[in-house]
Write a protein that holds these residues in place. Structure first.
Motif, PDB file in Angstrom:
ATOM      1  N   THR A  99       0.830  -1.204   0.000  1.00  0.00           N
ATOM      2  CA  THR A  99       0.000   0.000   0.000  1.00  0.00           C
ATOM      3  C   THR A  99       0.870   1.262   0.000  1.00  0.00           C
ATOM      4  OG1 THR A  99      -0.210  -0.104   2.432  1.00  0.00           O
ATOM      5  CG2 THR A  99      -1.920  -1.166   1.123  1.00  0.00           C
ATOM      6  N   GLN A 149       2.608   1.501  -3.591  1.00  0.00           N
ATOM      7  CA  GLN A 149       1.744   2.062  -4.629  1.00  0.00           C
ATOM      8  C   GLN A 149       1.642   3.576  -4.491  1.00  0.00           C
ATOM      9  OE1 GLN A 149      -2.159   0.372  -6.293  1.00  0.00           O
ATOM     10  NE2 GLN A 149      -2.890   1.781  -4.720  1.00  0.00           N
ATOM     11  N   ALA A 150       1.459   4.059  -3.271  1.00  0.00           N
ATOM     12  CA  ALA A 150       1.325   5.503  -3.060  1.00  0.00           C
ATOM     13  C   ALA A 150       2.588   6.243  -3.488  1.00  0.00           C
ATOM     14  CB  ALA A 150       1.006   5.792  -1.594  1.00  0.00           C
ATOM     15  N   TYR A 157      -8.280  -1.707  -3.671  1.00  0.00           N
ATOM     16  CA  TYR A 157      -7.482  -0.489  -3.558  1.00  0.00           C
ATOM     17  C   TYR A 157      -6.162  -0.587  -4.327  1.00  0.00           C
ATOM     18  CZ  TYR A 157      -6.121  -3.602   0.270  1.00  0.00           C
ATOM     19  OH  TYR A 157      -5.783  -4.702   1.012  1.00  0.00           O
ATOM     20  N   LYS A 180      -4.224  -0.615  -7.759  1.00  0.00           N
ATOM     21  CA  LYS A 180      -4.526  -0.099  -9.096  1.00  0.00           C
ATOM     22  C   LYS A 180      -3.840  -0.937 -10.181  1.00  0.00           C
ATOM     23  CE  LYS A 180      -6.466   3.607  -7.182  1.00  0.00           C
ATOM     24  NZ  LYS A 180      -6.039   3.532  -5.781  1.00  0.00           N
ATOM     25  N   THR A 202      -2.068  -0.887   6.660  1.00  0.00           N
ATOM     26  CA  THR A 202      -2.265   0.361   5.914  1.00  0.00           C
ATOM     27  C   THR A 202      -0.913   1.034   5.684  1.00  0.00           C
ATOM     28  OG1 THR A 202      -2.736   1.580   7.973  1.00  0.00           O
ATOM     29  CG2 THR A 202      -4.614   0.758   6.737  1.00  0.00           C
ATOM     30  N   TRP A 254      -2.440  10.363   1.310  1.00  0.00           N
ATOM     31  CA  TRP A 254      -3.013   9.023   1.514  1.00  0.00           C
ATOM     32  C   TRP A 254      -4.516   9.030   1.211  1.00  0.00           C
ATOM     33  CZ3 TRP A 254      -0.247   4.687   2.556  1.00  0.00           C
ATOM     34  CH2 TRP A 254      -0.967   3.527   2.890  1.00  0.00           C
ATOM     35  N   GLU A 262      -4.987   9.128  -2.477  1.00  0.00           N
ATOM     36  CA  GLU A 262      -4.627   7.866  -3.135  1.00  0.00           C
ATOM     37  C   GLU A 262      -5.690   6.804  -2.927  1.00  0.00           C
ATOM     38  OE1 GLU A 262      -2.434   5.031  -5.298  1.00  0.00           O
ATOM     39  OE2 GLU A 262      -2.095   7.203  -5.114  1.00  0.00           O
ATOM     40  N   TYR A 263      -6.221   6.693  -1.706  1.00  0.00           N
ATOM     41  CA  TYR A 263      -7.084   5.554  -1.389  1.00  0.00           C
ATOM     42  C   TYR A 263      -8.552   5.904  -1.197  1.00  0.00           C
ATOM     43  CZ  TYR A 263      -2.907   2.808  -1.320  1.00  0.00           C
ATOM     44  OH  TYR A 263      -1.757   2.178  -1.713  1.00  0.00           O
ATOM     45  N   ASP A 316     -10.518   3.866   1.443  1.00  0.00           N
ATOM     46  CA  ASP A 316      -9.951   2.578   1.830  1.00  0.00           C
ATOM     47  C   ASP A 316      -8.736   2.791   2.732  1.00  0.00           C
ATOM     48  OD1 ASP A 316     -11.428   0.393   0.753  1.00  0.00           O
ATOM     49  OD2 ASP A 316     -10.788   0.965  -1.257  1.00  0.00           O
ATOM     50  N   LEU A 317      -8.351   1.730   3.439  1.00  0.00           N
ATOM     51  CA  LEU A 317      -7.103   1.722   4.223  1.00  0.00           C
ATOM     52  C   LEU A 317      -7.041   2.910   5.176  1.00  0.00           C
ATOM     53  CD1 LEU A 317      -4.741   0.800   1.249  1.00  0.00           C
ATOM     54  CD2 LEU A 317      -5.733  -0.769   2.919  1.00  0.00           C
TER      55      LEU A 317
END
Length: 397
Positions: free
Chosen positions: A17, A20-21, A77, A79, A218, A245, A248-249, A252-253
């Motif tokens: 997670t 990805q961010a 979540y 991508k 997370t 964050w 991005e989500y 989610d998370l």
């Protein structure tokens, strides 16, 4: 002996997670991660250097398999462009250095953050498993089984207590300091089979995939710390990290980590906007009961219904401590308990207290001002003092 890491999914969910961010928002960031052992091992870790290098050669030969990518794609979540990146990703051996330094083991990863941030969990698992292979495995596993039996019995006895407003739920957070990969799998499978009422998931993505469990996680300290070196005003780094964050989500998370500069400084930034957007908070240092009270008081000041939020405890928990915290807070908010070493490495041997933490980004030192003084980490005392000044955090006594 089989390699310690045999799948790139054998890591914690929050690595994906955060990865990805950072890939989406700061792909050019350069970083350095440093291995640290905080306690005294039974024998010098320097003796493991050659074997660690061998294990890293194997790690760097691995790639994500089609079924693994399909599993990650099924997490809503994650991508599609990140999956495309993972499809061609391999760890690069040139980005990580391992050597003996006297009795100490020195491991440093340097390079583009999106290429080195994933080293952390495999490195810790490798060092742990190599270290414990030198002890009597039959004796350790027999003792581990006895202690696991006792933990399961403790939960079964707890089942007789009067229910509270919110259920008791716990997760396995034990990958980084596990006795071995095989033992973690055995522990998690037993908890899943024997305690389905309470055991709700694992941070280990491979075990979640293989056993049909919910992957849990997370963000970690490295995500927020990186923003100390991204050119934003230092006083605003937490708010910037949380805002990115959210973007991005988008719901989610939603569990935020609170102790990069301490709980008080975090709450000063965690205003009504963030408190509404995030589902809850994660504790990772300082007195957990005091932390929980501060969190609930903060929600009360903001007139937010704490029953709609969740507090996750994850710092050095054992079963008894988790149950005590549940008894304190179970009628007041939703809870979760991430139990790590006490599940995955309670075999009668002293666990290693090892970490591999972000120490710089873009050539600038970063720091964690933990609410537990022994967990504060920074290689630059000048920057550490400046961070304390900016956030009005006193030096530990």
């Amino acid at each position: 002996m089989q390699p310690v890491i045999q799948s790139l999914l054998d890591t914690d969910l929050y690595k994906f997670t955060m990865w990805q961010a950072m890939l989406h928002r700061h792909p050019a960031t350069q970083a350095e991660y440093t291995f640290v052992c905080r306690n005294r091992p039974a024998y010098p870790l320097a003796e493991l250097a050659r074997d660690v290098r061998r294990e890293l050669e194997h790690l760097c030969s691995l790639s994500f398999q089609p079924d693994e990518l399909a599993y990650l794609s099924g997490l809503r979540y994650i991508k599609s462009d990140f999956i495309d990146f993972l499809r061609i990703f391999r760890f690069q051996r040139s980005f990580i250095d391992v050597r003996a330094d006297g009795d100490d083991l020195r491991i440093v990863a340097r390079g583009p953050q999106v290429h080195i941030m994933g080293f952390e969990i495999p490195v810790l698992a490798i060092v742990n498993e190599l270290y414990f292979r030198r002890f009597d495995p039959a004796r350790a596993l027999a003792e581990g089984t006895r202690r696991l039996d006792a933990k399961i019995a403790q939960f079964q006895a707890f089942a007789g207590e009067a229910p509270r407003a919110h259920p008791f739920e716990f997760f396995d957070f034990g990958l980084r300091r596990r006795y071995s990969g095989a033992w973690q799998r055995q522990v998690v499978a037993r908890l899943q089979a024997e305690l389905p009422r309470y055991f709700k998931g694992t941070s280990n993505v491979l075990l979640a995939k293989d056993l049909g469990l919910v992957p849990i996680g997370t963000m970690a300290h490295e995500y927020l710390q990186t923003f100390q070196a991204l050119g934003v005003r230092l006083r605003d780094f937490q708010k910037t990290a949380l805002e990115e964050w959210v973007q991005e989500y988008r719901g989610d998370l939603g569990i935020a980590l609170t102790d990069v500069v301490g709980m008080n400084a975090f709450l000063a930034d965690f205003d009504l906007y963030f408190a509404k957007l995030f589902d809850g908070l994660r504790h990772d240092s300082g007195d957990p009961a005091e932390w929980g009270e501060k969190a609930l008081a903060h929600y009360a000041r903001l007139r937010i219904n704490a029953h709609a939020k969740r507090l996750v405890f994850s710092d050095g928990l054992d079963v008894s401590r988790a149950l005590a915290l549940y008894r304190q807070f179970g009628d007041r908010t939703q809870l979760g308990f991430g139990i790590g070493t006490h599940l995955s490495n309670d075999v009668g041997l002293t666990p290693l207290n090892i970490v591999m933490k972000l120490t710089s980004a873009n050539g600038q030192s970063v720091a964690k001002l933990s609410d537990t003084p022994g967990k504060t980490l920074c290689n630059d005392e000048t920057f550490l003092a400046y961070l304390r000044q900016v956030f009005q955090v006193g030096s530990p006594a």
